[in-house]
Design an enzyme around this catalytic site. Sequence first.
Site, short mmCIF file in Angstrom:
data_model
loop_
_atom_site.label_atom_id
_atom_site.label_comp_id
_atom_site.label_asym_id
_atom_site.label_seq_id
_atom_site.Cartn_x
_atom_site.Cartn_y
_atom_site.Cartn_z
N HIS A 1 -20.07 29.90 -34.53
CA HIS A 1 -19.21 29.17 -35.63
C HIS A 1 -18.78 30.19 -36.79
CE1 HIS A 1 -20.73 25.45 -34.34
NE2 HIS A 1 -21.98 25.75 -34.25
N LYS B 1 -22.42 15.43 -43.28
CA LYS B 1 -21.08 15.01 -43.58
C LYS B 1 -20.87 13.68 -43.35
CE LYS B 1 -17.58 16.06 -40.47
NZ LYS B 1 -16.79 15.13 -40.46
#
Length: 876
Positions: A138, A543
């Site tokens: 990532h 999120k």
Amino acid sequence: MNEKYSALRSNVSMLGHMLGNTIKDAHGEPLFDKVETIRKLSKSARAGNDSDRAKLIDELQNLPDDQLLPVARAFSQFLNLTNIAEQYHTISRHCEEQICSPDSIDSLFGKLNANSISQLDSIQAVRDLNIELVLTAHPTEIARRTMIHKLVQINKCLSNLELSELSHSERQRVEQRLEQLIAQAWHSDVIRKQRPTPLDEAKWGFAVVENSLWHAVPEFLRQFDEKLMRHLGEKLPLDASPVKFTSWMGGDRDGNPFVTSEVTREVMLLSRWKAADLFLGDIQELVSELSMVKCNDQVRELAGEEHEPYRAILKDLRTKLTNTRDVLAAKINKQDAPNLATIDDVDQLWTPLHACYQSLRECGMGIIADGLLLDVLRRIKCFGIHLVRLDIRQESTRHSDVISELTRYLGLGDYEQWNEQDKVAFLVRELASKRPLLPLAWQPSAEVQEVLDTCKAVAEQSREALGAYVISMARTASDVLAVHLLLKEAGCPFRLDVCPLFETLDDLNNGASVIKELMSIDWYRGFIQNHQMVMIGYSDSAKDAGVMAAGWAQYRAMEELVEVCEDASVELTLFHGRGGSIGRGGAPAHAALLSQPPRSLKGGLRVTEQGEMIRFKLGLPDVAVNSLSLYASATLEANLLPPPAPKKEWCDLMDVLSEVSCESYRNVVRGSEEFVPYFRAATPELELGKLPLGSRPAKRNPNGGVESLRAIPWIFAWSQNRLLLPAWLGAGEAIQYSIDKGHAQLLEDMCREWPFFSTRLGMLEMVYTKTNVGIAEYYDQRLTDKSLWPLGQKLRDQLQQDIKAVLNVENNAHLMEQNPWGAEAIRLRNIYVEPLNMLQAELLYRTRQQDEPSPILEEALMVSIAGIATGMRNTG
């Protein structure tokens, strides 16, 4: 800065002075003076001087375009150097006790004694210790490999300067080397010009192993061994490997079309090549060292009549490792591989070296055996011949697409349309069947073929080369069974852990029932051999629902999974998908592990280390040794001194906090029509897509809104404008709601007595300390339409109220009162981050005013993004 950090301050000052000289040499005095003016005005503005704040804004708005890039680079490099000085300070001999807490392993044994934990239980826990760190790309890791190498060299220079016996000329030479390295860094590209390929990411991971972990692991085990001997009178077994490393780089294909089966095969070849290369270096060194003649019968048998038996054995290994490297290089380069004797199994390395070790000890040369040879044996057990194991990760619907296409071809209907019961029945029937399912004449679509090819690539490897097969967005038992079936059809000859990843709020809440259903299937129970791995997703759940609701859902999911697996007498390994930032589950390792539910670490610890956090925690050998010690002590403590189960009234209140915080978070993120336009305007979210960060696209669906964004750019964007919204929104509001309902005392009890809750508040404090409402307001004023200003003001007001609520519960007057070093470190970096923030807002303004993209502005913007990420110390 506080006097007790004088050594750190001195290093920061020295490095800053050297960078200043480099800037003068490269761009002249006027630019250096401009940088200094901006720095001083920013410092004064932060202290509350409104006049200097106005001057600073004027200075930045009037900067000519050709000065934007060098000014952005100056502050970005200041931050890099500050981070190096800070990281070095934690391992230096000048480190104050507030920073360098007492040795974590020694402290642990003190606690165990105080709590009357028996020696036998302690020894068993050490033997069972199983820590697996999973390195993931990532790459919010912005630093390029070339820059990282220079940063490591700077660190070495700082270490040399600490030596009191240095002569004046020796000190001068080290300082000159420092200046050279800083100049080299200045005249190199700070950021990548192209996105890294998955191969580039894998090579970055191998570089971390080579430069740091290869040295850190044997040193950590040596220190651990000494402490065990001192406290328990027992040494680590020679073949112990309490720590192992796995990688996602080259194996994680979730949403990344560039990670193909061919890429995975190539990464695994490269991984073996690097392992052979590193072991070859070790063997070469041992050939120099082990010139002894006396040996036992076993070594004599292995060496034949050679006068120097150890060298004879080592030279044979050297030849085979050289051959291994050559054969793998040929395969990597798609050439015909020569037919040579190679090392294809870890025992081919272990057996002869272990024989040498035993012989040296038997012949009175234990002190020699326990030198480099012991380190090499430890490395063999940790890294094996594959260096790191590779996880495969794929999204659940990619597997069901394969089976749907197949059932349609076979005339069985559309698998995708079947109910869950019918799917499970079909999958279990096929798993138990001895006949193949895939028809030879079937020609699947390209997407389906790629999934099948990946399963074939897995089946071709040895079990030791692989970690687990992770299914992202797993929701049902059929998601897990489908992967088992595809691996069976690919001819996989071994049992691979198939690990569902539960990542949204609903999936976390349903995770235990999915595992319970799997445990009720006879075929499944027989196949998994009493071991189940489950991954807990931190970033997507946060999120989806905000940090407070996500944190509680993760805790409850872990509790329930532990219970389900205990009832089934199955060992559970929980795999934690934490990120570097708070909005993605990041927390200091020790606190995070001790705040988990009781018994959740009995099956070992498996956790992702991501991007920039790999560099901060594992990038230098000494720092990595400290990190490994922390993980080991926290895991042992959690298993030997588990936290108490939370009281019912705590859980009831957490249910309320979770519900209120989730509603509050979603009201803003999903319920406000203005939110998405505000997010896009007030942060560099759109511009972030252009930054060549990782090999993955920033969105799962290029046309979607916030919900389609990956968790990393979502968090990254908010950390740039210093509002850090996803890392706090909803949490403080829920706490204030509970205070207003008369639960203040209960909240204080939870904070004092429950590690889970106190860790949550500590994480919030760190986030609050990194926010800056003045900076966030400046972004709004410079970049957003006036119609959006009330929303920005509302969010900033909420942030201020939330801070008061958390301090109220903790009975603290200031943020991070219990962590003065952390607060100082953030303040130290803020001196350089804040001018970069102001400059970035200006760059975004100018970029958005232009019809045609300007390469100068875009590069300066990318540098500012990289610099702020460096200063915030957790990019996403």
